[in-house]
Design an enzyme around this catalytic site. Structure first.
Site, PDB file in Angstrom:
ATOM      1  N   HIS A  49       0.819  -1.221   0.000  1.00 35.89           N
ATOM      2  CA  HIS A  49       0.000   0.000   0.000  1.00 35.89           C
ATOM      3  C   HIS A  49       0.853   1.273   0.000  1.00 35.89           C
ATOM      4  CE1 HIS A  49       0.337  -0.071   4.550  1.00 35.89           C
ATOM      5  NE2 HIS A  49       0.413   1.222   4.339  1.00 35.89           N
TER       6      HIS A  49
ATOM      7  N   ASP B  30      -0.077  -7.517   1.303  1.00 33.09           N
ATOM      8  CA  ASP B  30       0.418  -6.152   1.495  1.00 33.09           C
ATOM      9  C   ASP B  30       1.942  -6.106   1.634  1.00 33.09           C
ATOM     10  OD1 ASP B  30       0.175  -3.436   1.596  1.00 33.09           O
ATOM     11  OD2 ASP B  30      -0.393  -3.318   3.698  1.00 33.09           O
TER      12      ASP B  30
ATOM     13  N   SER C  45       4.538   2.714   7.904  1.00 35.42           N
ATOM     14  CA  SER C  45       4.206   1.540   7.093  1.00 35.42           C
ATOM     15  C   SER C  45       5.403   1.075   6.271  1.00 35.42           C
ATOM     16  CB  SER C  45       3.047   1.861   6.149  1.00 35.42           C
ATOM     17  OG  SER C  45       1.850   2.016   6.854  1.00 35.42           O
TER      18      SER C  45
END
Length: 482
Positions: A119, A149, A223
């Site tokens: 992402h 992911d 992230s």
């Protein structure tokens, strides 16, 4: 004199104990400092660019639209009265806008392989990687896997500092971990916390989840960064937060590094991921289903449907089987089982222990390759404890009305009272009932026979197909004592 001596001893011991405690804290702090010093060079700042064409007319004083802008038109009417707005505002010429995003990543090979989240870089037109020493590189996307992911990048560099990948299977709840990354663009920030839980699989972030839960602060920008243990080993990839305010709220999630390794190897080899496939719909087992299937506890997952010409059908699995073990590992719930299957290479033989009609059996299954058109192992579905419905024989007219294929057998639900047990359980007009109390039905007559085969007149067990999903549903007039 004796009392004074004792008092002196107590005070001296207390001071000594206090110094020891402070020294322990110093050493504990130094451990985090050492991790930061050794690991930071292997953590990168990722900046992505995505071109986005904006077409049509854009009003001058509504740059983000009413839904995204916090004030709306009234604000501008009041403070910019007299300036052109609305239909009189200048018209924007369609043009390309560059959208900027950012995140983190970590280096896993001296020649430039970098791991991050899908992402973070998915759909990007340009990916830039900034190292701790200030060097900036444009990265090539080697491969990306949206369903877990995970993404793999490559920069053109040599002799890079790398992070050692640990063994996430050894992680324990309560163990101290450190999250490294670039929260809110603040590069190479470190936060510390403990492992709050492991094996989280119903977070809703990715199709295949097995998250490490931690209270180490993870914020936007973290992230793709590493979650590191006190040995300086990467045990997870920081991925998601529970977010109700836009920032950290005490709970963060990381992908276990062992899962990342498996995906990474496939991305390096071929740039994509092949997953094992059984071709079954499965559901968790609640207390009522455990009673209906004579289970002593709720361990395992229940097969509610099997696709035609799938590995499960070819190798003898049946609807109503309860899967207890997969390749020697205990199966506890849907999410974990889906991961077990997905991370098993297609073509591999797997041993599955099942419970069928009260007897434990072992089946050998050869896993297939997951179809491109359906990258899932069934859909999550759940039994319910929640009669008020009518059924009819499956006539040609009803097949057409409810779009039911000719090969399907059962009775069709022709009416549901919304406030009834059936309505509250989610049954709908047009749903197909294939079994009642484990009795296969092909007509209303069969349905009446099946209704008499239940363990109790207050409870019925239905196998229902609604749309593309087939599942067992229990309707019970009285709640189950849990």
């Amino acid at each position: 004199m004796k009392i004074i001596s004792i008092l002196f001893f107590v005070l001296s011991f207390s001071s000594f104990a206090s110094e020891k405690s402070i020294e322990s804290l110093r050493q504990f702090g130094k451990a985090f400092s050492q991790i930061a010093k050794e690991s930071s060079p292997g953590v990168v700042f990722i900046k992505v660019e995505k071109r986005h064409k904006i077409e049509g007319n854009i009003q001058m004083f509504k740059p983000f639209g009413d839904e995204r802008f916090p004030f709306g038109n009234e604000f501008f009417e009041r403070f910019f009265k007299g300036l052109p707005h609305g239909k009189d505002a200048p018209r924007a010429v369609p043009r390309d806008y560059i959208m900027i995003g950012q995140g983190s990543g970590f280096i896993i090979s001296a020649n430039g392989h970098i791991l991050t989240n899908h992402h973070v870089i998915g759909g990007a037109d340009k990916v830039m990687v900034n190292l701790l020493d200030g060097r900036l590189f444009e990265a090539k996307v080697i491969g990306t896997d949206e369903h877990s992911d995970i993404a793999l990048l490559k920069i053109n560099a040599k002799n890079l500092p790398i992070l050692k990948l640990g063994d996430s299977n050894q992680l324990e709840v309560g163990e101290w971990v450190v999250a490294l990354g670039n929260p809110f663009g603040l590069t190479h920030s470190l936060t510390a916390g403990i492992v709050s839980a492991i094996g989280r699989s119903s977070v809703g972030v990715a199709n295949y989840e097995n998250f490490i839960q931690t209270d180490a602060s993870i914020n936007p920008g973290n992230s793709g960064g590493p979650l590191i243990n006190l040995n300086g080993e990467v045990v997870g990839m920081n991925t998601a937060i529970i977010n109700r305010s836009g920032g950290y709220m005490g709970i963060g999630f990381a992908i276990p590094i062992n899962m990342v390794k498996l995906i990474k190897d496939q991305l390096i080899e071929k740039g994509s991921v092949d997953r094992g496939y059984l071709g079954v719909n499965i559901q968790n087992i609640d207390g009522e289903l455990a009673l209906q299937f004579d289970l002593q506890n709720r361990t395992g997952v229940l097969i509610s449907d099997i696709g035609a010409d799938t590995p499960a059908q070819k190798d003898g699995l049946k609807v109503g089987d309860v899967i207890l073990e997969f390749d020697g590992k205990q199966v506890k719930e849907v999410g974990a089982f889906r991961n077990m299957v997905a991370l098993t290479p297609p073509g591999k033989k797997a041993t599955i222990k099942i419970l069928r009609n009260g007897k434990v059996k072992t089946q050998i299954i050869t896993l297939g390759k997951i179809p491109k058109t359906n990258d899932q192992i069934g859909k999550k579905s759940f039994g319910t404890n929640e009669f008020g419905f009518k059924v009819g024989d499956l006539t040609h007219q009803l097949r057409q009305q409810y779009n039911i294929p000719d090969g399907e057998k059962g009775v069709v639900i022709t009416h549901v009272d919304e406030m009834s047990l059936a309505g509250m359980a989610g049954l709908k007009e047009g749903d197909l009932i294939k079994e009642v109390n484990r009795y296969r039905v092909g007509s209303v007559k069969d349905f009446k026979v099946g209704m008499k085969k239940g363990k109790s007149s207050d409870t019925i067990l239905l196998l229902v197909k609604g749309g593309q999903v087939t599942q067992y549903i229990t309707l019970s007039k009285e709640p189950l004592d849990d």
